[in-house]
Design a protein around this motif. Structure first.
Motif, PDB file in Angstrom:
ATOM      1  N   ILE A   7     -40.563 -39.580   6.328  1.00 15.15           N
ATOM      2  CA  ILE A   7     -41.527 -38.576   6.806  1.00 15.15           C
ATOM      3  C   ILE A   7     -42.922 -39.188   6.875  1.00 15.15           C
ATOM      4  O   ILE A   7     -43.503 -39.556   5.855  1.00 15.15           O
ATOM      5  CB  ILE A   7     -41.531 -37.345   5.891  1.00 15.15           C
ATOM      6  N   ARG A   8     -43.442 -39.307   8.088  1.00 12.04           N
ATOM      7  CA  ARG A   8     -44.780 -39.866   8.281  1.00 12.04           C
ATOM      8  C   ARG A   8     -45.872 -38.854   7.956  1.00 12.04           C
ATOM      9  O   ARG A   8     -46.925 -39.212   7.421  1.00 12.04           O
ATOM     10  CB  ARG A   8     -44.965 -40.317   9.734  1.00 12.04           C
ATOM     11  N   HIS A  67     -42.428 -44.436   0.950  1.00 13.80           N
ATOM     12  CA  HIS A  67     -42.189 -43.579   2.102  1.00 13.80           C
ATOM     13  C   HIS A  67     -41.517 -42.286   1.667  1.00 13.80           C
ATOM     14  O   HIS A  67     -40.599 -42.293   0.834  1.00 13.80           O
ATOM     15  CB  HIS A  67     -41.300 -44.291   3.131  1.00 13.80           C
ATOM     16  N   ALA A  68     -41.937 -41.166   2.237  1.00 15.83           N
ATOM     17  CA  ALA A  68     -41.425 -39.855   1.840  1.00 15.83           C
ATOM     18  C   ALA A  68     -39.982 -39.681   2.306  1.00 15.83           C
ATOM     19  O   ALA A  68     -39.648 -39.931   3.463  1.00 15.83           O
ATOM     20  CB  ALA A  68     -42.301 -38.756   2.412  1.00 15.83           C
ATOM     21  N   THR A  86     -40.772 -39.639  -2.871  1.00 17.42           N
ATOM     22  CA  THR A  86     -40.940 -40.866  -2.103  1.00 17.42           C
ATOM     23  C   THR A  86     -40.060 -41.996  -2.614  1.00 17.42           C
ATOM     24  O   THR A  86     -39.559 -41.974  -3.738  1.00 17.42           O
ATOM     25  CB  THR A  86     -42.402 -41.349  -2.138  1.00 17.42           C
ATOM     26  N   SER A  87     -39.921 -43.024  -1.769  1.00 13.99           N
ATOM     27  CA  SER A  87     -39.140 -44.202  -2.128  1.00 13.99           C
ATOM     28  C   SER A  87     -39.785 -44.966  -3.272  1.00 13.99           C
ATOM     29  O   SER A  87     -39.115 -45.765  -3.936  1.00 13.99           O
ATOM     30  CB  SER A  87     -38.980 -45.116  -0.909  1.00 13.99           C
ATOM     31  N   GLY A  88     -41.068 -44.738  -3.519  1.00 14.89           N
ATOM     32  CA  GLY A  88     -41.759 -45.382  -4.631  1.00 14.89           C
ATOM     33  C   GLY A  88     -41.608 -44.636  -5.940  1.00 14.89           C
ATOM     34  O   GLY A  88     -42.189 -45.034  -6.948  1.00 14.89           O
ATOM     35  N   GLY A 110     -34.115 -32.519   3.054  1.00 15.15           N
ATOM     36  CA  GLY A 110     -33.944 -33.931   2.782  1.00 15.15           C
ATOM     37  C   GLY A 110     -32.640 -34.190   2.030  1.00 15.15           C
ATOM     38  O   GLY A 110     -31.974 -33.243   1.602  1.00 15.15           O
ATOM     39  N   PRO A 111     -32.250 -35.448   1.879  1.00 13.96           N
ATOM     40  CA  PRO A 111     -33.019 -36.640   2.222  1.00 13.96           C
ATOM     41  C   PRO A 111     -32.970 -36.969   3.719  1.00 13.96           C
ATOM     42  O   PRO A 111     -32.113 -36.495   4.448  1.00 13.96           O
ATOM     43  CB  PRO A 111     -32.333 -37.734   1.405  1.00 13.96           C
ATOM     44  N   VAL A 112     -33.907 -37.817   4.122  1.00 18.54           N
ATOM     45  CA  VAL A 112     -33.977 -38.282   5.500  1.00 18.54           C
ATOM     46  C   VAL A 112     -32.817 -39.228   5.785  1.00 18.54           C
ATOM     47  O   VAL A 112     -32.146 -39.715   4.871  1.00 18.54           O
ATOM     48  CB  VAL A 112     -35.305 -39.019   5.751  1.00 18.54           C
TER      49      VAL A 112
END
Length: 228
Positions: A42-43, A154-155, A70-72, A34-36
């Motif tokens: 990543i689902r 979101h991951a 995650t984005s959170g 990562g990062p994506v």
């Protein structure tokens, strides 16, 4: 395991954290991705940890975990814990305690279950579109034993960690993760270029242009946590 937002934010570049200490946490060998891409996340992530013997001596608070920052600002991190400080699921030495877990402002854990060396511990994280949460399950030798769901955004990356807290954790045997699979929301063909390792090996590959990424075997080298 309790850690800082610095660890969460840089999960995708754990090379910067090797042997660094945050809030009495020390990190060692890792396989990190990562990062994506900015348009993806990543689902679903699935991997199986083949539990090694516990650390020797079995002191401190040691954890092996595959995590997703995650984005959170959360860290989704199912745990295999070896502990001598009472945070344990068994009084018998030589056993791990495994659990589903997410680090938010504090640690959220599912059921803690004892597991012996040689056991197969499958850690599965999957985004649930209905609840907008990640559903997390931990299975021991094929049977689900611990689960939680958390609203975490979101991951953005996935990687493994060896984490030692509270005191030097002694010798940690080498170990491996098998059948690792990451599924993206949309294809991320360049994700393989984000791979970073430290005393670890594994080949991150895709057969569908970057929608799914797999690693057959991740081998994490042995390490020793000792006073400098």
């Amino acid at each position: 395991m309790k850690t800082t937002t610095a660890v969460i934010a840089s999960l995708a570049t754990l090379s910067q954290l090797a042997c660094a200490t945050y809030l009495e946490s020390t990190f060692a060998n890792y396989f990190s991705t990562g990062p994506v891409a900015t348009n993806s996340w990543i689902r679903e992530a699935n991997t199986t940890l083949v539990l090694p013997k516990t650390n020797s001596p079995q002191v401190g608070n040691l954890a092996l975990w595959p995590g997703m920052g995650t984005s959170g600002g959360d860290l989704i991190q199912a745990l295999a814990i070896s502990s001598d400080n009472g945070e344990t699921c068994t009084t018998e030495s030589g056993f791990w305690c495994i659990t589903a877990s997410t680090l938010e402002s504090e640690q959220i854990e599912g059921t803690l279950v004892p597991a012996a060396a040689g056991s197969l511990v499958t850690m599965h994280y999957k985004y649930n579109d209905t609840s907008s949460q990640y559903d997390q399950t931990v299975s021991l030798n094929g049977t689900v034993v611990s689960k939680i769901s958390t609203s975490s955004g979101h991951a953005q990356g996935w990687g493994t960690a060896i984490e030692c807290q509270e005191t030097e954790c002694g010798f940690v045997p080498g170990h491996k993760y098998i059948n690792t699979k990451l599924t993206m929301d949309v294809a991320d063909p360049d994700y393989g270029q984000t791979l970073a390792t430290y005393n670890a090996t594994g080949e991150l590959t895709t057969a569908d242009g970057g929608l799914t990424w797999t690693v057959a075997t991740i081998v994490i080298g042995a390490t020793t946590f000792s006073a400098s």
